[in-house]
Design a protein around this motif. Structure first.
Motif, PDB file in Angstrom:
ATOM      1  N   ASP A  38     -34.322  11.416  81.930  1.00 34.65           N
ATOM      2  CA  ASP A  38     -35.853  11.193  81.838  1.00 34.65           C
ATOM      3  C   ASP A  38     -36.378  10.995  83.411  1.00 34.65           C
ATOM      4  OD1 ASP A  38     -36.064  11.053  79.202  1.00 34.65           O
ATOM      5  OD2 ASP A  38     -35.978   8.739  79.000  1.00 34.65           O
ATOM      6  N   GLU A 355     -46.504  13.680  84.812  1.00 36.63           N
ATOM      7  CA  GLU A 355     -46.219  13.428  83.207  1.00 36.63           C
ATOM      8  C   GLU A 355     -45.464  14.712  82.650  1.00 36.63           C
ATOM      9  OE1 GLU A 355     -50.347  13.087  81.606  1.00 36.63           O
ATOM     10  OE2 GLU A 355     -49.525  13.292  79.699  1.00 36.63           O
ATOM     11  N   THR A 356     -45.630  15.977  83.318  1.00 38.34           N
ATOM     12  CA  THR A 356     -45.046  17.380  82.697  1.00 38.34           C
ATOM     13  C   THR A 356     -43.423  17.523  83.275  1.00 38.34           C
ATOM     14  OG1 THR A 356     -45.698  18.461  84.554  1.00 38.34           O
ATOM     15  CG2 THR A 356     -47.295  18.219  82.878  1.00 38.34           C
ATOM     16  N   GLY A 359     -39.214  12.457  81.938  1.00 34.71           N
ATOM     17  CA  GLY A 359     -39.291  12.081  80.404  1.00 34.71           C
ATOM     18  C   GLY A 359     -39.292  13.262  79.620  1.00 34.71           C
ATOM     19  N   THR A 360     -39.198  14.421  80.206  1.00 34.83           N
ATOM     20  CA  THR A 360     -38.944  15.911  79.682  1.00 34.83           C
ATOM     21  C   THR A 360     -37.740  16.140  79.479  1.00 34.83           C
ATOM     22  OG1 THR A 360     -39.502  17.255  81.552  1.00 34.83           O
ATOM     23  CG2 THR A 360     -41.453  16.288  80.554  1.00 34.83           C
ATOM     24  N   THR A 374     -41.203  22.919  80.038  1.00 37.72           N
ATOM     25  CA  THR A 374     -40.762  21.504  79.652  1.00 37.72           C
ATOM     26  C   THR A 374     -41.334  21.070  78.426  1.00 37.72           C
ATOM     27  OG1 THR A 374     -42.385  20.535  81.232  1.00 37.72           O
ATOM     28  CG2 THR A 374     -40.337  20.835  82.242  1.00 37.72           C
ATOM     29  N   LYS A 376     -42.022  17.415  75.919  1.00 27.96           N
ATOM     30  CA  LYS A 376     -42.030  15.850  75.823  1.00 27.96           C
ATOM     31  C   LYS A 376     -42.052  15.721  74.134  1.00 27.96           C
ATOM     32  CE  LYS A 376     -43.364  12.595  78.930  1.00 27.96           C
ATOM     33  NZ  LYS A 376     -44.179  12.593  79.947  1.00 27.96           N
TER      34      LYS A 376
END
Ligand code: FHN
Length: 445
Positions: A38, A355-356, A359-360, A374, A376
């Motif tokens: 992550d 965000e991209t 955690g992807t 990627t 999520k």
């Protein structure tokens, strides 16, 4: 039947005795692997007494400095501008989630207060303070995880024998007790992992590759000495079960390792010549320098631009890998402004696009001519367009899950799309294309 069962049991026991217990990562270790994936972005720090020479971390080998002369170096190492708080702030502002510091590089010098040998930062330098302890405390305070780079290879220790291809002009004796060296290494690792430095997120080994092996032996992972890797790995996991072990040996991972690393290449690529091993199912990490050097090099001006770094980070994430980006602080302890500015610029990009990345996992389609993807969870997919397609249509081959919407990540403009058996077609009309990375978000059902 009874006899058959008995024979089977004897065979199985024999196999276990011969090959040892299969490594079973602990629940803490498995959770740490998730965290690691992550996190996606970390700061690599190569710092040691070699920094004084401004000639990279290999100065001892490159300049053929004998041990007796090199041992004078620590006397000049007085990093009065070292500020662990500042280092951690630099990493945080860069959007990085962990730091990997060289506890010991190939020159054998310990950057912590070791009781096993006086060849360490507290006992051998005028600085007299434990730089690792300061960093560990600050990382703990700021929620940054700390990994330690630890070199198997040691140009200083008299028992590091047989030697490899490097460090041959150090004037060490022409014999040595390798087992004694391994005991020394394990004793130092025990110091590092026994609580004084808190939770250590992982150990990043390096230097195993320095053996006089031909390519065939290397690929078969044959060695001329017994490294007792598993013994060392088990020790680490016993002391800190969550600690992730990686080894930059440039071959397929060994039993007991928790992540696989690549050097100066993205997984699956081999432009640098090191990365001939296959890509495993373990969490992945690639490391790269911010200029052209690992340790401080006074002449090195080959700084990578923030744009290059972002594209590399995205390329890594799209291949399901972390990026560990290196700086070599100056001998006074400062991280030079050229590094700080660039790290900050990437950090700013991550504030709006992180965000991209964080955690992807690597996307459901392999890297394409135009870029990578990627994902999520199972329903959010990010297409990272790193190269503008020739037309305004972006083709994503074999994109199978049913698409419900496609939007430009920046500005959230809904985009037209068409999904057919061969894949997904996204119409890029009106999308502001970026030279860094144009992100398209695909939502699936
Ligand atoms: O020899 C080292 C080098 O100094 C540096 O530490 C890099 C980082 O990945 N690893 C070795 C070369 O593979």
């Amino acid at each position: 039947m009874k006899r058959l069962l008995l024979t089977g049991f004897i065979c199985l026991s024999f196999l276990q005795i011969s090959f040892g217990q299969a490594y079973q990562p602990s629940p803490e270790n498995l959770a740490a692997r998730q965290w690691f994936q992550d996190a996606r972005y970390g700061l690599f720090i190569h710092w040691g007494v070699y920094s004084i020479l401004g000639d990279g971390e290999w100065a001892m080998n490159i300049q053929n400095i004998p041990v007796s002369a090199y041992e004078k170096l620590p006397k000049f190492f007085n990093p009065t501008a070292y500020d662990a708080k500042r280092w951690v702030q630099i990493a945080k502002n860069a959007g990085m989630k962990y730091i990997t510091l060289t506890s010991k590089h190939h020159d054998g010098f310990a950057m912590w207060h070791s009781n096993v040998s006086p060849y360490n930062i507290v006992d051998a330098t005028p600085y007299k303070k434990d730089v690792l302890k300061q960093l560990a405390d600050e990382c703990e305070k700021e929620g940054i995880k700390l990994f330690l780079y630890h070199s198997h290879l040691d140009w200083h220790h008299p028992d590091y024998f047989p030697r490899g291809k490097t460090g041959r002009q150090t004037g060490r004796p022409e014999s040595g007790d390798f087992e004694k060296y391994l005991q020394y290494m394990d004793a130092q690792l025990t110091e590092l992992l026994s609580g004084r430095y808190g939770k250590i997120a992982g150990i990043w080994f390096d230097g195993w590759w320095d053996q006089a092996l031909d390519e065939h032996e290397k690929q078969a992972r044959k060695t001329h000495v017994d490294w007792h890797l598993r013994r060392t790995y088990d020790l680490i996991h016993r002391l800190q079960p969550a600690a992730l072990i990686g080894n930059n040996h440039h071959v397929t991972p060994f039993e007991g390792e928790d992540f696989q690393m690549f050097e100066r290449d993205l997984p699956g690529q081999n432009t640098f010549g090191y990365n001939t091993s296959s890509v495993s199912q373990l969490p992945l990490e690639t490391c790269e320098t911010l200029n052209g050097s690992w340790g401080f090099d006074l002449r090195d001006q080959r700084y990578k631009s923030p744009e290059q770094i972002v594209r590399y980070l995205v390329g890594a994430a799209g291949r399901n890998a972390n990026l560990l980006l290196n700086v070599g602080p100056m001998p006074n302890g400062e991280i030079q402004p050229e590094f700080v500015e660039r790290l900050e610029a990437v950090g700013n990009w991550l504030k709006t696009h992180g965000e991209t990345i964080y955690g992807t996992r690597g996307g459901i389609i392999p890297p394409q001519e135009w870029g990578v993807s990627t994902k999520k969870g199972d329903t959010r997919h990010f297409l990272h367009v790193l190269k503008k397609p020739a037309t305004n249509v972006l083709f994503v081959p074999n994109f199978m899950p049913k698409v419900s919407s496609v939007t430009a990540f920046e500005g959230k403009k809904p985009l037209k799309f068409k999904q057919q058996s061969e894949g997904l077609f996204v119409y890029l009309d009106g999308v502001a294309m970026s030279d860094w990375d144009t992100i398209i978000e695909v939502q699936t059902k």
